[in-house]
Design an enzyme around this catalytic site. Sequence first.
Site, PDB file in Angstrom:
ATOM      1  N   ARG A 156       0.868  -1.179  -0.072  1.00 61.40           N
ATOM      2  CA  ARG A 156       0.090  -0.119  -0.084  1.00 61.40           C
ATOM      3  C   ARG A 156       0.861   1.215   0.067  1.00 61.40           C
ATOM      4  O   ARG A 156       0.588   2.233  -0.790  1.00 61.40           O
ATOM      5  CB  ARG A 156      -0.994   0.140   1.325  1.00 61.40           C
ATOM      6  CG  ARG A 156      -1.994  -0.925   1.089  1.00 61.40           C
ATOM      7  CD  ARG A 156      -2.909  -1.103   2.440  1.00 61.40           C
ATOM      8  NE  ARG A 156      -2.093  -1.727   3.422  1.00 61.40           N
ATOM      9  CZ  ARG A 156      -2.591  -2.995   4.323  1.00 61.40           C
ATOM     10  NH1 ARG A 156      -3.934  -3.226   4.006  1.00 61.40           N
ATOM     11  NH2 ARG A 156      -1.646  -3.557   4.789  1.00 61.40           N
ATOM     12  N   ILE A 157       2.000   1.222   0.742  1.00 61.34           N
ATOM     13  CA  ILE A 157       2.893   2.379   0.952  1.00 61.34           C
ATOM     14  C   ILE A 157       3.665   2.745  -0.362  1.00 61.34           C
ATOM     15  O   ILE A 157       3.633   3.772  -0.823  1.00 61.34           O
ATOM     16  CB  ILE A 157       3.357   2.475   2.413  1.00 61.34           C
ATOM     17  CG1 ILE A 157       2.683   2.301   3.606  1.00 61.34           C
ATOM     18  CG2 ILE A 157       4.292   3.975   2.273  1.00 61.34           C
ATOM     19  CD1 ILE A 157       3.266   2.387   4.763  1.00 61.34           C
ATOM     20  N   ARG A 239      12.125  -0.396   7.625  1.00 57.17           N
ATOM     21  CA  ARG A 239      12.641  -0.956   8.981  1.00 57.17           C
ATOM     22  C   ARG A 239      13.978  -1.106   8.954  1.00 57.17           C
ATOM     23  O   ARG A 239      14.584  -1.354   7.893  1.00 57.17           O
ATOM     24  CB  ARG A 239      12.024  -2.453   9.394  1.00 57.17           C
ATOM     25  CG  ARG A 239      10.636  -2.481   9.800  1.00 57.17           C
ATOM     26  CD  ARG A 239      10.551  -2.075  11.237  1.00 57.17           C
ATOM     27  NE  ARG A 239       9.155  -1.986  11.791  1.00 57.17           N
ATOM     28  CZ  ARG A 239       8.215  -1.234  11.561  1.00 57.17           C
ATOM     29  NH1 ARG A 239       8.477   0.014  10.906  1.00 57.17           N
ATOM     30  NH2 ARG A 239       6.933  -1.333  12.431  1.00 57.17           N
ATOM     31  N   GLU A 268      17.928   0.807  16.201  1.00 54.92           N
ATOM     32  CA  GLU A 268      17.306   2.200  16.705  1.00 54.92           C
ATOM     33  C   GLU A 268      16.709   2.112  17.986  1.00 54.92           C
ATOM     34  O   GLU A 268      16.170   0.959  18.547  1.00 54.92           O
ATOM     35  CB  GLU A 268      16.248   2.633  15.476  1.00 54.92           C
ATOM     36  CG  GLU A 268      15.014   1.866  15.562  1.00 54.92           C
ATOM     37  CD  GLU A 268      14.059   2.420  14.432  1.00 54.92           C
ATOM     38  OE1 GLU A 268      14.586   2.402  13.312  1.00 54.92           O
ATOM     39  OE2 GLU A 268      12.907   2.558  14.889  1.00 54.92           O
ATOM     40  N   HIS A 286      12.400   7.945  12.902  1.00 57.90           N
ATOM     41  CA  HIS A 286      11.447   7.139  12.613  1.00 57.90           C
ATOM     42  C   HIS A 286      10.151   7.898  12.900  1.00 57.90           C
ATOM     43  O   HIS A 286       9.262   7.466  13.685  1.00 57.90           O
ATOM     44  CB  HIS A 286      11.497   5.718  13.662  1.00 57.90           C
ATOM     45  CG  HIS A 286      10.703   4.733  13.126  1.00 57.90           C
ATOM     46  ND1 HIS A 286      10.915   3.245  13.532  1.00 57.90           N
ATOM     47  CD2 HIS A 286       9.510   4.615  12.604  1.00 57.90           C
ATOM     48  CE1 HIS A 286      10.008   2.785  12.717  1.00 57.90           C
ATOM     49  NE2 HIS A 286       9.052   3.383  12.180  1.00 57.90           N
TER      50      HIS A 286
HETATM   51  C1  DGY Z   1       4.917   1.340  11.596  1.00 54.17           C
HETATM   52  O1  DGY Z   1       3.614   1.808  11.698  1.00 54.17           O
HETATM   53  O2  DGY Z   1       5.256   0.330  11.428  1.00 54.17           O
HETATM   54  C2  DGY Z   1       5.430   2.702  11.768  1.00 54.17           C
HETATM   55  O3  DGY Z   1       6.892   2.442  11.336  1.00 54.17           O
HETATM   56  C3  DGY Z   1       5.621   2.959  13.315  1.00 54.17           C
HETATM   57  O4  DGY Z   1       6.327   2.111  14.062  1.00 54.17           O
END
Ligand code: DGY
Length: 330
Positions: A156-157, A239, A268, A286
């Site tokens: 989706r992203i 990630r 992190e 993040h």
């Molecule tokens: C997610 O929603 O996975 C973002 O990286 C925040 O942790």
Amino acid sequence: MKKSVLVCRAVFPDIVDRLREHFEVETNEPDIVWSRDELIAHLQGKAGVFITGTQPIDAALLDACPELKAVCSMAVGYNNVDLPACTARGVLVSNAPDVLTETTADFGFALMMATARRIAESEHFLRRGEWTKWSVEGFAGSDVHGATLGVLGMGRIGQAIARRGALGFGMKVIYHNRSHLSAEIEADHKAHYVSKDELLRQCDHLVIVLPYSKESHHTIGAAELALMKPTATLTNIARGGIVDDAALARALAARQIAAAGLDVFEGEPSVHPDLLKVPNVVLTPHIASASVATRLAMADLAADNLIAALGFGPNAGKPPTPINPEVLRR
Ligand code: DGY
């Protein structure tokens, strides 16, 4: 007697108030990052837990917290949760998809643009008082419009980033993903599937949006960076651990690629010290999903899931975004 739930990190008061309508709620107002043992201690007697993307929920923790029935995360990524262990113990897990897609894609695009156009590097120069004259090649970066955008991970992203590139900036979009998207989705996003190596060779701007798993660990390391153009940029909003940060720092120092934009890091909130030494990297803590409206929506969805998973509210027994819905059918 009301069931008890734990909210692991400080969240918006309205969310806690919603949970209090149904549960005894233990919160973490000082927002302490609990150790594993502290987390287990706080989870005693709790039927549900509201987590973020960082608390590790594994088999040993579940065994130490036998009353736990629902683990509801406000993050979309759930690599911190051992899903098979939860399913085996009948613990419902939910995440928070969709509500953060556009905000995260906005940020990924912004980070890619900041990286390509050297925004952070030039701002640091200005703040250091080093700007004494305008110069023709001063902080000349690379264009985003019309360039080739490589999306690694076309969920989706990834698709939302591809749309921004293709429709907003006239970019040529190529992608690599576990599976090909349908011809219709490819056409909507003007996106073409290529192998991972071709993606790395052809792209001007690589944006990484893969979920983290054992299989995606160090998907980008020295060998992959060596395939990229020396003018290319790399942006990671997925990630830490998907990119080998030490190898990336070496590639940036050697100008093997032009620049990187990183919102996530291996281990992190620690950042590899060599990344802090190179100028051609934009570093953010993040925050890709961090608009107020979106963080509220993420927390709201986690609360909806927790309330429904433990049998309350209008969706009692039917949490909106379960990851292991098979638990509900038992
Ligand atoms: C997610 O929603 O996975 C973002 O990286 C925040 O942790």
